[in-house]
Design a protein around this motif. Structure first.
Motif, mmCIF file in Angstrom:
data_model
loop_
_atom_site.group_PDB
_atom_site.id
_atom_site.type_symbol
_atom_site.label_atom_id
_atom_site.label_comp_id
_atom_site.label_asym_id
_atom_site.label_seq_id
_atom_site.Cartn_x
_atom_site.Cartn_y
_atom_site.Cartn_z
ATOM 1 N N ILE A 180 -3.964 -1.925 -5.199
ATOM 2 C CA ILE A 180 -4.048 -2.922 -4.126
ATOM 3 C C ILE A 180 -4.456 -4.285 -4.684
ATOM 4 N N MET A 181 -5.383 -4.286 -5.644
ATOM 5 C CA MET A 181 -5.770 -5.554 -6.289
ATOM 6 C C MET A 181 -4.573 -6.204 -6.968
ATOM 7 N N PHE A 191 2.744 -16.019 -1.525
ATOM 8 C CA PHE A 191 2.203 -16.282 -0.177
ATOM 9 C C PHE A 191 0.678 -16.022 -0.211
ATOM 10 N N PRO A 192 -0.096 -16.988 -0.747
ATOM 11 C CA PRO A 192 -1.543 -16.759 -0.912
ATOM 12 C C PRO A 192 -2.312 -16.685 0.403
ATOM 13 N N GLU A 193 -1.819 -17.322 1.463
ATOM 14 C CA GLU A 193 -2.548 -17.375 2.737
ATOM 15 C C GLU A 193 -2.599 -16.010 3.445
ATOM 16 N N LEU A 194 -1.633 -15.140 3.153
ATOM 17 C CA LEU A 194 -1.567 -13.845 3.836
ATOM 18 C C LEU A 194 -2.776 -12.961 3.491
ATOM 19 N N GLY A 195 -3.267 -13.045 2.263
ATOM 20 C CA GLY A 195 -4.414 -12.240 1.851
ATOM 21 C C GLY A 195 -5.682 -12.575 2.613
ATOM 22 N N LYS A 196 -5.846 -13.846 3.007
ATOM 23 C CA LYS A 196 -7.027 -14.244 3.775
ATOM 24 C C LYS A 196 -6.907 -13.847 5.245
ATOM 25 N N ILE A 197 -5.687 -13.849 5.765
ATOM 26 C CA ILE A 197 -5.481 -13.538 7.192
ATOM 27 C C ILE A 197 -5.609 -12.039 7.441
ATOM 28 N N ILE A 198 -4.942 -11.201 6.601
ATOM 29 C CA ILE A 198 -4.962 -9.738 6.770
ATOM 30 C C ILE A 198 -5.944 -9.159 5.755
ATOM 31 N N SER A 199 -7.043 -8.620 6.249
ATOM 32 C CA SER A 199 -8.075 -8.065 5.355
ATOM 33 C C SER A 199 -7.829 -6.584 5.039
ATOM 34 N N ASP A 200 -7.208 -5.845 5.952
ATOM 35 C CA ASP A 200 -6.970 -4.419 5.732
ATOM 36 C C ASP A 200 -5.867 -4.228 4.695
ATOM 37 N N ASN A 201 -6.127 -3.382 3.701
ATOM 38 C CA ASN A 201 -5.192 -3.224 2.580
ATOM 39 C C ASN A 201 -3.907 -2.509 2.987
ATOM 40 N N LEU A 202 -4.020 -1.477 3.820
ATOM 41 C CA LEU A 202 -2.836 -0.698 4.197
ATOM 42 C C LEU A 202 -1.886 -1.521 5.061
ATOM 43 N N ASN A 253 10.191 -5.467 -7.047
ATOM 44 C CA ASN A 253 9.123 -4.780 -7.782
ATOM 45 C C ASN A 253 7.816 -4.740 -6.989
ATOM 46 N N ILE A 254 7.528 -5.851 -6.289
ATOM 47 C CA ILE A 254 6.307 -5.889 -5.462
ATOM 48 C C ILE A 254 6.418 -4.885 -4.322
ATOM 49 N N LEU A 255 7.591 -4.798 -3.693
ATOM 50 C CA LEU A 255 7.801 -3.851 -2.591
ATOM 51 C C LEU A 255 7.708 -2.403 -3.071
ATOM 52 N N HIS A 256 8.194 -2.142 -4.297
ATOM 53 C CA HIS A 256 8.085 -0.796 -4.861
ATOM 54 C C HIS A 256 6.613 -0.412 -5.054
ATOM 55 N N LEU A 257 5.794 -1.370 -5.495
ATOM 56 C CA LEU A 257 4.354 -1.134 -5.636
ATOM 57 C C LEU A 257 3.701 -0.865 -4.276
ATOM 58 N N CYS A 258 4.158 -1.580 -3.253
ATOM 59 C CA CYS A 258 3.629 -1.379 -1.892
ATOM 60 C C CYS A 258 3.927 0.028 -1.380
ATOM 61 N N THR A 259 5.127 0.514 -1.650
ATOM 62 C CA THR A 259 5.473 1.879 -1.213
ATOM 63 C C THR A 259 4.590 2.917 -1.923
ATOM 64 N N VAL A 261 1.506 2.432 -2.915
ATOM 65 C CA VAL A 261 0.170 2.337 -2.292
ATOM 66 C C VAL A 261 0.148 3.094 -0.966
ATOM 67 N N ILE A 262 1.199 2.930 -0.172
ATOM 68 C CA ILE A 262 1.252 3.589 1.146
ATOM 69 C C ILE A 262 1.322 5.103 0.987
#
Length: 533
Positions: A180-181, A191-202, A253-259, A261-262
């Motif tokens: 997740i880090m 998109f750096p602003e998204l990390g501050k708006i959504i705090s939940d990792n999942l 590649n980022i989306l593959h990492l997200c899958t 994590v989920i």
């Protein structure tokens, strides 16, 4: 002489045909080389067969405890008492019990041990009507059931599954944090602003998986994942984002990492449910007392539920804090009051001053629950519920101690501030955990060289000051000597003047007693005359 021989299939009583050959202990094994030779020395008189493994287990547990089974009693009364012959027994303890209860003379000696060894080697030929396959199967089944009975083992109570599950759960938590880090940092360039708006990792990973590029946020609908206010904030931030542009390959590649994590997070929830079920099946009372995770960590730390049951309450209390304990013993400071048990809900909800007491009481009750779960046959959690209720009542009495109903002027005098719970925020100092040196060897050498230079400079300054002081003292001594010399000279001059004055007085003494006017009087007379003129 008769011989009592126990097998996994049943009891066998043999009749010794030639007792003279038993006296030669060293050469007795030669008589049992073949079944034909063995039948010349020993002959089967009676064989009592077991009906099933349960009956065999009951008979053998009685023999191991030094007791006589009902079936064995009947056999001995029927055959041995009628024969009026001594009985050879492999176990001396069993022979003593038979002698007490049935008044039969029993023999136990090295000769009997050799005889038993010979019968065991030719057992298939000496006991007719029992096939070798049946004997082997019965022997294996009895061995399994006997070991289970001795260890109080149940097929449902496999604590190794709990040890592996809690270890895997901890590993999954570490891996999820790392993934997740990396995902937040990687997508943060775009998109750096998204990390501050959504705090939940999942939810963060699910949003990335659904949308991808930040240009798609304007047309995407995230009402399933986010509330309306947060969705509007995300869309507004996407329009004015300060992030860099990223290629499609990077987004894939980022989306593959997200899958990944989920999927790992979903598997973690499934594993946690499995752990809950296993803990309720194996250690229900421990689960009620300290919870699934703390109970599983205690079992994993000890190695097994049986090993944990052997520990004392004081050991269970500080289990997991061994490093802090030995550090405290080494530095002669206060030892820790709790280890893994600190994460239990009962310890967590108490005030800081009562945490030590509650952890000690909880450890004592938890040890009882562990032993009940490990060695008890009952699988209910009634004992754990009862002990937890007692601990909660004790906790309430500790928290409410000293606060009583006061009326009249006593209300004004009463000070309830010290009974109120005030949160104390304490930070953990990790410096004591690390065994690495705080600075490198080069820096240490440089620091020592600098310290030596500073010490030398100070020494030089002190020497210079001492020299200056010595010179000043010498000058002062010289001045004092000069002053003394001048004072001596002055005294000598005064003495000389006095001597000169005394000499004319002494010369005038022989003259007449008529008064001679002094020079001062003469001067005064002259002045008067001048004034008169």
């Amino acid at each position: 002489m008769l011989v009592l021989f126990e097998t996994s299939v049943g009891y066998a009583i043999f009749k010794v045909l030639n007792e003279k050959k038993l006296q030669e202990v060293d050469s007795l094994w030669k008589e049992f080389e073949t079944p034909e030779k063995a039948n010349k020395i020993v002959k089967l008189k009676h064989f009592e067969k077991f009906q099933d493994t349960a009956e065999a287990l009951a008979a053998f547990t009685a023999l191991m405890e030094g007791k006589i089974n009902k079936q064995l009693k009947k056999v001995l009364k029927k055959i041995v008492k009628e024969a009026h012959e001594p009985l050879a027994v492999a176990d001396a303890k069993l022979g003593g019990v038979i002698k007490e209860k049935l008044n039969l003379s029993c023999i136990h000696s090295p000769i009997v041990n050799e005889l038993m060894r010979g019968i065991r080697s030719q057992m298939d030929g000496l006991i007719p009507g029992v096939e070798p396959r049946e004997m082997a199967a019965m022997c294996l089944g009895l061995a399994h059931s006997l070991s289970r009975y001795r260890l109080k083992f149940s097929a449902d109570k496999v604590d190794t599954m709990i040890v592996q599950a809690i270890s895997l759960l901890d590993d999954l938590d570490k891996e999820l944090n790392n993934y997740i880090m990396r995902c937040r940092e990687w997508y943060g360039w775009h998109f750096p602003e998204l990390g501050k708006i959504i705090s939940d990792n999942l939810t963060y990973c699910k949003c990335l998986q659904k949308v991808g590029d930040r240009k798609n946020y304007a047309s995407a609908t995230l009402s399933e994942l986010l509330p309306e206010e947060v969705e509007a904030e995300v869309k507004a931030a996407a329009e004015i984002s300060m992030g860099t542009e990223v290629s499609e390959e990077d987004i894939c590649n980022i989306l593959h990492l997200c899958t990944q994590v989920i999927e790992i997070s979903e598997y973690r929830t499934q594993l946690y449910e499995y752990l809950q079920n296993r803990m309720m099946a194996i250690a229900p009372n421990v689960t009620v007392m300290v919870g699934e995770l703390v109970g599983a960590r205690l079992i994993a730390h000890a190695g097994s539920l049986l090993n944990l049951a052997k520990h004392a309450a004081s050991t269970v209390q500080i289990l997991g804090a061994e490093k802090a304990l030995f550090r405290a013993l080494k530095s002669r400071r206060d030892t820790p009051k709790y280890g893994l048990i600190y994460h239990a809900s009962l310890v967590g909800q108490t005030s800081p001053k009562h945490k030590g007491k509650i952890s000690r009481m909880l450890a004592a009750k938890t040890v009882l629950a562990i032993r009940y779960d490990a060695f008890g046959e009952d699988s209910s959690s009634a004992m754990g519920v009862e002990n937890r209720a007692k601990l909660e009542a004790r906790l309430r009495s500790l928290e409410d101690r000293g606060i009583r109903k006061i009326s009249g002027t006593g209300k004004a005098l009463a000070k309830t501030e010290k009974y109120e719970h005030k949160s104390e925020v304490k930070t953990y100092d990790p410096s004591g955990d690390s065994t690495l040196p705080t600075c490198s060897k080069k820096r240490k050498l440089e620091q020592t060289n600098k310290e030596d230079e500073v010490i030398e400079k100070k020494a030089k300054k002190s020497k210079i000051k001492i020299k200056v002081k010595e010179e000043e003292e010498e000058e002062e001594e010289k001045v004092i000597v000069v002053e003394e010399e001048t004072s001596v000279k002055k005294k000598k001059k005064k003495d000389k003047k006095k001597h000169i004055k005394e000499e004319p007085v002494s010369e005038e003494e022989p003259c007449t007693s008529t008064a001679v006017p002094s020079p001062e009087k003469k001067k005064k007379k002259k002045k008067k005359k001048d004034t008169e003129d």
